[in-house]
Design a protein around this motif. Structure first.
Motif, PDB file in Angstrom:
ATOM      1  N   SER A  91       0.814  -1.216   0.000  1.00  0.00           N
ATOM      2  CA  SER A  91       0.000   0.000   0.000  1.00  0.00           C
ATOM      3  C   SER A  91       0.847   1.265   0.000  1.00  0.00           C
ATOM      4  N   HIS A  92       2.098   1.132   0.381  1.00  0.00           N
ATOM      5  CA  HIS A  92       2.975   2.302   0.516  1.00  0.00           C
ATOM      6  C   HIS A  92       4.252   2.100  -0.287  1.00  0.00           C
ATOM      7  N   ASN A  93       4.934   3.211  -0.553  1.00  0.00           N
ATOM      8  CA  ASN A  93       6.204   3.120  -1.271  1.00  0.00           C
ATOM      9  C   ASN A  93       7.330   2.729  -0.312  1.00  0.00           C
ATOM     10  N   VAL A  94       8.482   2.430  -0.879  1.00  0.00           N
ATOM     11  CA  VAL A  94       9.597   1.908  -0.093  1.00  0.00           C
ATOM     12  C   VAL A  94      10.081   2.886   0.977  1.00  0.00           C
ATOM     13  N   PRO A  95      10.356   4.160   0.655  1.00  0.00           N
ATOM     14  CA  PRO A  95      10.835   5.055   1.715  1.00  0.00           C
ATOM     15  C   PRO A  95       9.833   5.217   2.851  1.00  0.00           C
ATOM     16  N   TYR A  96       8.537   5.192   2.531  1.00  0.00           N
ATOM     17  CA  TYR A  96       7.530   5.286   3.591  1.00  0.00           C
ATOM     18  C   TYR A  96       7.620   4.080   4.520  1.00  0.00           C
ATOM     19  N   MET A  97       7.731   2.885   3.933  1.00  0.00           N
ATOM     20  CA  MET A  97       7.818   1.679   4.760  1.00  0.00           C
ATOM     21  C   MET A  97       9.088   1.686   5.603  1.00  0.00           C
ATOM     22  N   LEU A  98      10.202   2.114   5.001  1.00  0.00           N
ATOM     23  CA  LEU A  98      11.457   2.141   5.742  1.00  0.00           C
ATOM     24  C   LEU A  98      11.415   3.167   6.876  1.00  0.00           C
ATOM     25  N   LYS A  99      10.729   4.265   6.649  1.00  0.00           N
ATOM     26  CA  LYS A  99      10.674   5.314   7.664  1.00  0.00           C
ATOM     27  C   LYS A  99       9.733   4.959   8.808  1.00  0.00           C
ATOM     28  N   ASN A 100       8.624   4.288   8.487  1.00  0.00           N
ATOM     29  CA  ASN A 100       7.566   4.110   9.485  1.00  0.00           C
ATOM     30  C   ASN A 100       7.409   2.681   9.996  1.00  0.00           C
ATOM     31  N   ARG A 141      17.311   3.167  10.210  1.00  0.00           N
ATOM     32  CA  ARG A 141      16.583   3.940  11.226  1.00  0.00           C
ATOM     33  C   ARG A 141      16.324   3.164  12.512  1.00  0.00           C
ATOM     34  N   GLY A 142      15.949   1.921  12.400  1.00  0.00           N
ATOM     35  CA  GLY A 142      15.482   1.185  13.564  1.00  0.00           C
ATOM     36  C   GLY A 142      16.541   0.772  14.549  1.00  0.00           C
ATOM     37  N   ARG A 143      17.832   0.940  14.251  1.00  0.00           N
ATOM     38  CA  ARG A 143      18.869   0.388  15.113  1.00  0.00           C
ATOM     39  C   ARG A 143      19.786   1.437  15.727  1.00  0.00           C
ATOM     40  N   LEU A 144      19.443   2.717  15.574  1.00  0.00           N
ATOM     41  CA  LEU A 144      20.353   3.764  16.053  1.00  0.00           C
ATOM     42  C   LEU A 144      20.491   3.755  17.565  1.00  0.00           C
ATOM     43  N   GLU A 145      19.352   3.592  18.280  1.00  0.00           N
ATOM     44  CA  GLU A 145      19.382   3.685  19.734  1.00  0.00           C
ATOM     45  C   GLU A 145      20.240   2.585  20.342  1.00  0.00           C
ATOM     46  N   ASP A 146      20.106   1.358  19.799  1.00  0.00           N
ATOM     47  CA  ASP A 146      20.877   0.249  20.346  1.00  0.00           C
ATOM     48  C   ASP A 146      22.373   0.519  20.248  1.00  0.00           C
ATOM     49  N   TYR A 147      22.806   1.037  19.108  1.00  0.00           N
ATOM     50  CA  TYR A 147      24.232   1.306  18.929  1.00  0.00           C
ATOM     51  C   TYR A 147      24.679   2.467  19.802  1.00  0.00           C
ATOM     52  N   ALA A 148      23.796   3.442  19.993  1.00  0.00           N
ATOM     53  CA  ALA A 148      24.156   4.586  20.826  1.00  0.00           C
ATOM     54  C   ALA A 148      24.357   4.154  22.269  1.00  0.00           C
ATOM     55  N   ASP A 149      23.571   3.153  22.690  1.00  0.00           N
ATOM     56  CA  ASP A 149      23.641   2.731  24.081  1.00  0.00           C
ATOM     57  C   ASP A 149      24.881   1.888  24.374  1.00  0.00           C
ATOM     58  N   ASP A 150      25.194   0.940  23.489  1.00  0.00           N
ATOM     59  CA  ASP A 150      26.283   0.025  23.823  1.00  0.00           C
ATOM     60  C   ASP A 150      27.607   0.381  23.157  1.00  0.00           C
ATOM     61  N   GLY A 151      27.605   1.394  22.264  1.00  0.00           N
ATOM     62  CA  GLY A 151      28.856   1.844  21.676  1.00  0.00           C
ATOM     63  C   GLY A 151      29.507   0.846  20.746  1.00  0.00           C
ATOM     64  N   ASN A 152      28.713  -0.063  20.180  1.00  0.00           N
ATOM     65  CA  ASN A 152      29.285  -1.043  19.250  1.00  0.00           C
ATOM     66  C   ASN A 152      29.941  -0.343  18.065  1.00  0.00           C
ATOM     67  N   ALA A 153      31.007  -0.924  17.574  1.00  0.00           N
ATOM     68  CA  ALA A 153      31.677  -0.362  16.400  1.00  0.00           C
ATOM     69  C   ALA A 153      30.812  -0.552  15.165  1.00  0.00           C
ATOM     70  N   GLU A 195      18.734   0.030   0.263  1.00  0.00           N
ATOM     71  CA  GLU A 195      19.716   0.456   1.264  1.00  0.00           C
ATOM     72  C   GLU A 195      20.603   1.550   0.696  1.00  0.00           C
ATOM     73  N   ASN A 196      21.013   1.418  -0.546  1.00  0.00           N
ATOM     74  CA  ASN A 196      21.822   2.445  -1.186  1.00  0.00           C
ATOM     75  C   ASN A 196      21.012   3.694  -1.498  1.00  0.00           C
ATOM     76  N   ASP A 197      19.731   3.508  -1.856  1.00  0.00           N
ATOM     77  CA  ASP A 197      18.890   4.648  -2.226  1.00  0.00           C
ATOM     78  C   ASP A 197      18.472   5.480  -1.020  1.00  0.00           C
ATOM     79  N   TYR A 198      18.190   4.819   0.103  1.00  0.00           N
ATOM     80  CA  TYR A 198      17.674   5.518   1.290  1.00  0.00           C
ATOM     81  C   TYR A 198      18.453   5.100   2.535  1.00  0.00           C
ATOM     82  N   PRO A 199      19.759   5.381   2.588  1.00  0.00           N
ATOM     83  CA  PRO A 199      20.571   4.885   3.708  1.00  0.00           C
ATOM     84  C   PRO A 199      20.130   5.418   5.064  1.00  0.00           C
TER      85      PRO A 199
END
Length: 732
Positions: A320-329, A490-502, A481-485
């Motif tokens: 029902s939605h385009n790719v960037p919408y699905m990736l964002k929401n 988007r969904g994994r930023l908080e986890d990396y911010a918390d544990d400082g993974n490389a 992934e290349n088109d909308y990096p």
């Protein structure tokens, strides 16, 4: 005939057919393509024009005389009675009448049942007992006077499919074609003109065929309507079964506990679920659990016994939605029913085919060239299921050790399927194998990356491989992934911010690409000039986390985005333009007022002729440039019909516009009005633009593609016109 056609017909004489003949003979006969090509393969496989025409007429005559249209069932029954015997083409299904201890057939279109079938016919054609198969049958009418006895007698039944294995000849002939020629031949065999498709598009079309050549292969394809997702599973092979996603039970699909009879998975190479998507659809939880076990272990249990089967599972549905919408929401599986939007089920998918990369089917996409009779090719693929090339790449490539067993299994099965399609002998060089391996890795990566969004406990892995003798790994990315990096991760930023993974190598390269985009010159056409927006240059070699990288990106961004700057320039007023004026563009006229809009209504009664359709596409380009790709923009056109002679061309052109912009994230719809005269643009951001001439502001010009006027509106001279901009109450 093309060079490929000449080569194909010479090497595979008797097994090829001109693909446009199917549409010529089909008429209103509701039969699969493989049935028609079976007939064409008997009467029209030559290249001689007169012989082909004679064959086509022969097939037409057979369909006219023997194919049973439902509305003509009584007439055909009468012919059987009057002539004593008659040959029909129909779909036949058989059931056991245990009270009389006999097999009885029912004819779908002819509308008769309880026709006695001998046991040997059933043993030779077990699919008769499941969902039925298309057959050429000779029926005899013999009335005995007993009202309890059925007068119909089945004298002869011949399934419409080839039964012999021609692999030896098939493999020998394959060696005489290059890989590119062979791929084009496969494309023509399923009815498409290869010249209309890129190398990537051809490869994705071949992935649709893998379930026919690879056992227990699990494929999902979600995308826009009209791209032919389900066509190949209903038309291509007599070994495939297409069913509605909401019309299957555990008894029908796996095993009936009452009778002990195995279901669809025991009789078909491929079971495809059409219209599988739909958030509101309900699914039997028990069915989902059995399906998960079958997809993982090739076995299922209902009751006391565990049974095994080889059918591949295909799930196709609309988004029902385009790719960037699905990736964002949400995620790329968002349209699935809740019972299937389950990590345990989705992890069993070997390949996610990006349906949004397929164009909507258009007439020019079909071929008039020669390809295999589909039933011949289907039988070859059916027999190639016995071989496995899943480990063939390991002599040249090594997959990342971080891949899970299911990840590797998905990659290997996809690779094996592509090898059997393109290099059926199993022999290929490193350079020939690598594109197949990359394609296989990408499809499984698409599944896994979305699983990590859905289930935070799912461990991310490195989708890369190394070439023999080379230490540096080669990372595989999905196209989105290349088109909308910035949206993809988007969904994994908080986890990396918390544990400082490389940062992982694959994420680092994507973030670097995003940083490069951020430092590009931004173009503003509000005042007709190209305005460089200075952006501070900064290099991030290895940020400590994805979060820090994205924060760095945020610092580099200008305070206002291009869309926000455009919207800020919108003012009420009136503009008038004189005849022959230069420098006027849709971007200048409209960008400030459509910027950031989600719903736009364009009223222009004269979007009819080809140049007016071009005006429409150029307006949609402005909308595309000044709306957020992470949100959905909908443009609705209200226009008038052209004359009766050209109405089909108008509708076809508008549908093409719809297809092209749908892939770009603009949902375009249209309607026709006989009474509309006003010309305007209304946006949900609170603007109404009154257009004196509608979009038809440019004077006629030579539309040859070499002419720069076709690409740059500012070089065209305009007609005299005016535009009025008014602020209205925006929609909530």
């Amino acid at each position: 005939m093309s060079e490929l056609d000449r080569k194909v017909t010479a090497e595979f004489s008797g097994y090829t057919v001109r693909k446009d003949l199917v549409s010529k003979v089909k008429g209103n006969a509701l039969v699969p393509s493989y049935v028609l090509e079976y007939l064409l393969g008997k009467y029209a496989t030559t290249t001689d024009a007169s012989s082909v025409q004679a064959g086509v007429e022969r097939v037409r005559a057979i369909l006219a005389d023997n194919y049973v249209h439902r509305e003509e069932a009584n007439l055909i029954q009468s012919k059987i009675r009057e002539k004593g015997r008659y040959q029909v083409i129909d779909k036949v299904q058989v059931a056991l009448n245990e009270k009389l201890d006999q097999y009885e057939a029912s004819f779908e279109n002819l509308g008769i049942s309880r026709v006695i079938v001998d046991s040997q016919t059933v043993r030779n054609n077990p699919k008769l007992m499941v969902t039925g198969i298309w057959c050429m049958c000779t029926l005899v009418y013999a009335y005995s006077g007993d009202p309890k006895e059925v007068p119909w007698r089945l004298h002869r039944l011949m399934p419409v499919q080839m039964s012999h294995d021609d692999r030896e000849n098939y493999l020998a002939m394959r060696s005489r074609f290059t890989a590119e020629e062979w791929i084009d031949l496969l494309m023509q065999s399923v009815g498409f003109n290869p010249a209309q498709f890129s190398s990537r598009a051809k490869m994705l079309h071949l992935v649709r065929m893998i379930p026919f050549v690879e056992r227990n292969y699990n494929l999902i394809e979600l995308g826009p309507k009209g791209t032919g997702k389900s066509h190949i599973y209903s038309e291509f092979s007599p070994h495939g079964m297409l069913i509605s996603g909401g019309e299957v039970t555990a008894a029908k699909l796996f095993v009936n506990n009452t009778t002990g009879q195995i279901g669809l998975v025991g009789f078909w190479d491929t079971v495809a679920f059409d219209e599988f998507a739909g958030k509101t659809k309900k699914a039997d939880r028990a069915l989902v659990d059995i399906m998960k076990n079958y997809m993982a272990n090739k076995s299922f249990s209902r009751g006391r016994n565990t049974m095994q089967a080889e059918a591949s599972m295909v799930f196709v549905g609309n988004t029902s939605h385009n790719v960037p919408y699905m990736l964002k929401n949400t995620d790329l599986f968002e349209e699935l029913p809740a019972q299937y939007h389950d990590p345990a089920f989705l992890d069993r998918i070997h390949y996610y085919l990006p349906g949004w990369e397929f164009e909507q089917i258009r007439s020019e996409m079909f071929t008039s060239g020669y390809g295999f009779v589909v039933d011949y090719l289907a039988e070859i693929l059916h027999n190639l299921r016995n071989v496995d090339y899943g480990s063939a790449f390991e002599r040249y490539f090594t997959l990342s050790p971080s891949l899970s067993t299911r990840d590797k299994d998905g990659v290997r099965k996809t690779f094996s399927g592509l090898m059997k399609l393109i290099y059926p002998s199993g022999e290929a060089t490193m350079d020939e194998m690598e594109p197949l391996l990359r394609c296989a890795v990408e499809g499984r990566k698409r599944v896994k990356d979305q699983l990590c969004r859905i289930d935070s406990t799912m461990a991310e892995v490195d989708f890369s491989y190394t070439r023999a003798g080379v230490a540096e790994p080669i990372v595989v990315h999905t196209l989105e992934e290349n088109d909308y990096p910035e949206l993809y991760w988007r969904g994994r930023l908080e986890d990396y911010a918390d544990d400082g993974n490389a940062l992982k190598p694959e994420q680092s390269s994507v973030i670097s690409a995003a940083l490069e985009k951020t430092s590009d010159t931004t173009v503003s056409e509000i005042d007709g000039s190209i305005t460089p927006i200075p952006v501070q240059s900064q290099t991030i070699s290895r940020p400590e986390s994805v979060a820090s990288a994205v924060q760095s990106m945020t610092v580099l961004q200008p305070k206002l985005s291009r869309i926000e700057r455009a919207a800020a320039a919108a003012r009420e007023g009136r503009l008038e333009f004189s005849e022959d004026q230069l420098g006027v563009t849709y971007n200048k006229l409209f960008c400030a007022f459509v910027a950031g809009a989600h719903h736009i209504t364009l009223k222009d009664p004269y979007i009819r002729k080809p140049y007016q359709i071009r005006n429409l596409t150029e307006f949609l380009e402005t909308v595309l440039n000044y709306t957020d790709r992470g949100e959905e923009a909908q443009v609705h056109l209200v226009t008038g019909y052209t004359d009766e002679q050209h109405i089909d061309n108008q509708i076809e052109d508008l549908n093409r516009v719809q297809s092209v912009f749908d892939q770009l994230g603009i949902t375009f719809t249209y309607e026709f009005s006989d009474t509309g005269h006003d010309r305007s643009i209304v946006t949900d951001t609170g603007w109404i633009i009154t257009l004196g001439r509608g979009l038809d502001i440019f004077q006629p010009y030579d539309s040859d593609w070499l002419n720069p006027l076709t690409r740059q509106q500012r070089l065209r001279r305009v007609k005299e016109f005016s535009v009025i901009y008014q602020r209205i109450q925006p929609k909530s």
